[in-house]
Write a protein that holds these residues in place. Structure first.
Motif: not given
Length: 188
Positions: A53-70
């Motif tokens: 859903q739009q909002g916190v969930e999609l923003w959290a997805a972006e955070v996960v993608f960034e964190m997948q580097v580490e």
């Protein structure tokens, strides 16, 4: 704890209408900080589950993608409540959503039909809580919104088993804002 569900307010419930709104930056930082802490405490944490859903969930997805580097073992699953949930969204929101889905490790719909009734949303809440080991919410019970329904399901599960419910509230967000603003003022 292998599977963490993340949810929270929808963008419009926070009066956020653009993904470049400064509030999004702070919410994402709060999610990142909490996720880093959970990953340190629970090395076996492997999956983040959202419903897209739009909002916190999609923003959290972006955070996960960034964190997948580490944290290369960290994966994102998007389990939508029904088929084509983005059907009536604005074009730019659809594009953003499709970008998230294209990067997710797993995507599926809980109901294999388009939207028919609110029962599909209730089923989504129950399914995600049932399939996860804990939940992280950007939410405050004093400011009710759509997340209250999944919180009810989470509380029900927590009464029957070990199901931690982690909250990011306005106080925690304010601390993040102050920390980041302080850090930025020190960078000159």
């Amino acid at each position: 704890m292998k599977v963490l569900a993340i949810t929270g307010y929808k963008a419009h419930e926070l009066q956020v209408f653009k993904n470049n709104d400064p509030a999004v930056h702070y919410i994402k930082k709060a999610i990142q900080k909490r996720l880093e802490s959970l990953l340190e405490e629970h090395a076996e944490l492997e999956w983040i589950v959202i419903s897209g859903q739009q909002g916190v969930e999609l923003w959290a997805a972006e955070v996960v993608f960034e964190m997948q580097v580490e944290y290369s073992h960290l994966k994102l699953a998007v389990l939508t409540p029904y088929l084509n949930q983005q059907e009536k969204w604005k074009d730019q929101n659809k594009e953003y959503y499709e970008t998230i889905l294209s990067q997710a490790n797993y995507v599926d719909s809980i109901s294999k039909k388009p939207y028919e009734s609110p029962i599909q949303l209730k089923m989504k809440n129950q399914f995600i809580v049932e399939k996860s080991d804990s939940i992280l919410m950007v939410y405050e019970e004093e400011s009710p919104g759509s997340p209250k329904y999944i919180l009810e399901a989470a509380k029900h599960k927590a009464l029957q088993s070990d199901y931690p419910i982690f909250m990011i509230d306005s106080y925690e967000l304010q601390v993040i804002v102050e920390e980041l603003q302080f850090d930025e003022s020190q960078d000159w």
